[in-house]
Design a protein around this motif. Structure first.
Motif, short mmCIF file in Angstrom:
data_model
loop_
_atom_site.label_atom_id
_atom_site.label_comp_id
_atom_site.label_asym_id
_atom_site.label_seq_id
_atom_site.Cartn_x
_atom_site.Cartn_y
_atom_site.Cartn_z
N ALA A 36 0.83 -1.21 0.00
CA ALA A 36 0.00 0.00 0.00
C ALA A 36 0.87 1.26 0.00
O ALA A 36 0.57 2.24 -0.70
CB ALA A 36 -0.94 -0.01 1.21
N ILE A 39 2.22 1.87 -3.52
CA ILE A 39 1.26 2.50 -4.43
C ILE A 39 1.18 4.00 -4.15
O ILE A 39 1.15 4.82 -5.08
CB ILE A 39 -0.12 1.82 -4.30
CG1 ILE A 39 -0.03 0.40 -4.87
CG2 ILE A 39 -1.20 2.62 -5.01
CD1 ILE A 39 -1.11 -0.53 -4.43
N ARG A 43 2.29 7.27 -6.67
CA ARG A 43 1.43 8.43 -6.98
C ARG A 43 2.18 9.74 -6.77
O ARG A 43 1.87 10.74 -7.42
CB ARG A 43 0.16 8.39 -6.12
CG ARG A 43 -0.76 7.23 -6.49
CD ARG A 43 -2.13 7.31 -5.87
NE ARG A 43 -2.98 6.21 -6.35
CZ ARG A 43 -3.57 5.32 -5.58
NH1 ARG A 43 -3.44 5.39 -4.27
NH2 ARG A 43 -4.31 4.36 -6.11
N MET A 59 -0.38 -5.12 2.58
CA MET A 59 -0.58 -5.55 1.21
C MET A 59 0.69 -6.22 0.71
O MET A 59 1.77 -5.64 0.78
CB MET A 59 -0.93 -4.37 0.29
CG MET A 59 -1.14 -4.78 -1.17
SD MET A 59 -1.38 -3.37 -2.30
CE MET A 59 -3.05 -2.88 -1.87
N GLN A 63 -0.18 -8.53 -4.76
CA GLN A 63 -1.30 -7.59 -4.89
C GLN A 63 -0.82 -6.22 -5.37
O GLN A 63 -1.43 -5.60 -6.25
CB GLN A 63 -2.01 -7.42 -3.55
CG GLN A 63 -2.74 -8.66 -3.05
CD GLN A 63 -3.27 -8.43 -1.64
OE1 GLN A 63 -2.52 -8.31 -0.68
NE2 GLN A 63 -4.59 -8.34 -1.51
N ALA A 64 0.27 -5.76 -4.77
CA ALA A 64 0.81 -4.44 -5.13
C ALA A 64 1.25 -4.40 -6.58
O ALA A 64 1.00 -3.43 -7.30
CB ALA A 64 1.97 -4.09 -4.20
N ARG A 66 0.13 -6.21 -9.06
CA ARG A 66 -1.06 -6.22 -9.91
C ARG A 66 -1.65 -4.81 -10.03
O ARG A 66 -2.01 -4.36 -11.13
CB ARG A 66 -2.10 -7.19 -9.33
CG ARG A 66 -3.24 -7.51 -10.27
CD ARG A 66 -4.19 -8.54 -9.68
NE ARG A 66 -3.56 -9.85 -9.51
CZ ARG A 66 -3.30 -10.43 -8.34
NH1 ARG A 66 -3.63 -9.83 -7.22
NH2 ARG A 66 -2.73 -11.60 -8.28
N GLN A 67 -1.73 -4.09 -8.90
CA GLN A 67 -2.32 -2.74 -8.94
C GLN A 67 -1.40 -1.74 -9.63
O GLN A 67 -1.86 -0.90 -10.41
CB GLN A 67 -2.63 -2.27 -7.52
CG GLN A 67 -3.42 -0.96 -7.50
CD GLN A 67 -4.05 -0.69 -6.14
OE1 GLN A 67 -4.30 -1.60 -5.35
NE2 GLN A 67 -4.33 0.58 -5.87
N ILE A 68 -0.10 -1.85 -9.36
CA ILE A 68 0.85 -0.93 -10.00
C ILE A 68 0.84 -1.10 -11.51
O ILE A 68 0.81 -0.13 -12.27
CB ILE A 68 2.28 -1.14 -9.42
CG1 ILE A 68 2.35 -0.56 -8.00
CG2 ILE A 68 3.35 -0.49 -10.31
CD1 ILE A 68 3.61 -0.92 -7.24
N LYS A 69 0.84 -2.36 -11.97
CA LYS A 69 0.84 -2.60 -13.41
C LYS A 69 -0.47 -2.15 -14.05
O LYS A 69 -0.51 -1.78 -15.22
CB LYS A 69 1.08 -4.08 -13.71
CG LYS A 69 2.47 -4.58 -13.32
CD LYS A 69 3.58 -3.82 -14.01
CE LYS A 69 3.61 -4.08 -15.51
NZ LYS A 69 4.79 -3.45 -16.15
N SER A 70 -1.55 -2.17 -13.28
CA SER A 70 -2.84 -1.71 -13.77
C SER A 70 -2.86 -0.19 -13.92
O SER A 70 -3.35 0.34 -14.92
CB SER A 70 -3.96 -2.17 -12.82
OG SER A 70 -5.19 -1.61 -13.21
N GLU A 71 -2.31 0.52 -12.93
CA GLU A 71 -2.34 1.99 -12.94
C GLU A 71 -1.18 2.60 -13.73
O GLU A 71 -1.33 3.65 -14.36
CB GLU A 71 -2.33 2.52 -11.50
CG GLU A 71 -3.60 2.21 -10.73
CD GLU A 71 -3.70 2.99 -9.43
OE1 GLU A 71 -3.30 4.18 -9.41
OE2 GLU A 71 -4.17 2.42 -8.43
#
Length: 200
Positions: A36, A39, A43, A59, A63-64, A66-71
Motif C-alpha cells: 500500500a 502505491i 502516486r 498488502m 497484490q501491489a 497487480r495494482q501498480i501494473k494496472s495503474e
C-alpha cells in the motif's frame, strides 16, 4: 533510472538504497514498507523500476504488483525475495512482474539485471528458471485449437514469431494474430506469461 524499493525489512531497504545509489545511472527515489505504501509512493513520483518483496504486512507484493501494473503499465517490476517456490514465481509473473530475483543476488549483478529489465527484457534468476522447468501438472489448454496449441508450445520453447512461422510454414502475421487470440483466451499479458502458463 528511478527506483522504488519495497520491503518490510528497514535494513534491507537502507542497504539496497545505499548500494544502488552508488551506480551512476540509478537513483533510489523512495522506499516503502508494504504494498500500500508502494502505491502511494508511485502516486507521488512514478518510478521506472520497483524492487518488490513478496511477503509483507497490509498488502503483499503480488497484490501491489497487480495494482501498480494496472495503474502504471510502463513501470517495470522486479520481484526481490527469499521465496523461490513455483507458486510465488507464477503468481508474481501473472500479476505482471517482468523480473524475479533472489535476495542472495550480488548487488553488482542486481544492478546489471535492472538495466536489462529497463531495456525491455524479462529477468529470471537461474534458480527460478530451474524451478519453472520442473514438470508440473499441465494446465487445461483445451480451449485452444490444435494450431494455437502448436504456437503456444513453440513460444514456450523460446522461438521468435519468425522462427515459429518458418517452423509451421505460415506467415509471421498469422503467428502474431494467433498469438493475440491465445493471450486473450487465456487472459495473459504477453509471451513470457504464456510460456510460463504452458510450461505449468
Amino acid at each position: 533510472m528511478k527506483i522504488l524499493i519495497v520491503d518490510d525489512d528497514c535494513l534491507v531497504c537502507k542497504s539496497l538504497k545505499l548500494l544502488l545509489s552508488r551506480e551512476e545511472d540509478m537513483e533510489v527515489i523512495s522506499t516503502a514498507g508494504h504494498g500500500a505504501e508502494a502505491i502511494t509512493a508511485c502516486r507521488v513520483e512514478v518510478p521506472d523500476v520497483v524492487l518488490m518483496d513478496i511477503q509483507m504486512p497490509v498488502m503483499d507484493g503480488i497484490q501491489a504488483t497487480r495494482q501498480i501494473k494496472s495503474e502504471w503499465p510502463k513501470v517495470r517490476v522486479m520481484m526481490l525475495t527469499t521465496f523461490k517456490d513455483e507458486k510465488n514465481i507464477r503468481l508474481a509473473i501473472l500479476a505482471g512482474a517482468e523480473g524475479y530475483l533472489i535476495k542472495s543476488t550480488e548487488v553488482s549483478s542486481m544492478a546489471q539485471q535492472l538495466r536489462t529489465l529497463m531495456s525491455g527484457s524479462s529477468v529470471l534468476d537461474a534458480d527460478v528458471l530451474k524451478q519453472l522447468m520442473q514438470p508440473t501438472q499441465k494446465k487445461n489448454l483445451e480451449q485452444l485449437t490444435p494450431r494455437e496449441k502448436d504456437i503456444a508450445g513453440l513460444v514456450a520453447q523460446g522461438l521468435s514469431n519468425r522462427e515459429i512461422a518458418e517452423h509451421l510454414y505460415i506467415s509471421e502475421g498469422t503467428v502474431r494474430n494467433t498469438l493475440s487470440i491465445i493471450l486473450e483466451k487465456l487472459q495473459l499479458r504477453d509471451r513470457t506469461q504464456l510460456a510460463i502458463y504452458y510450461l505449468g
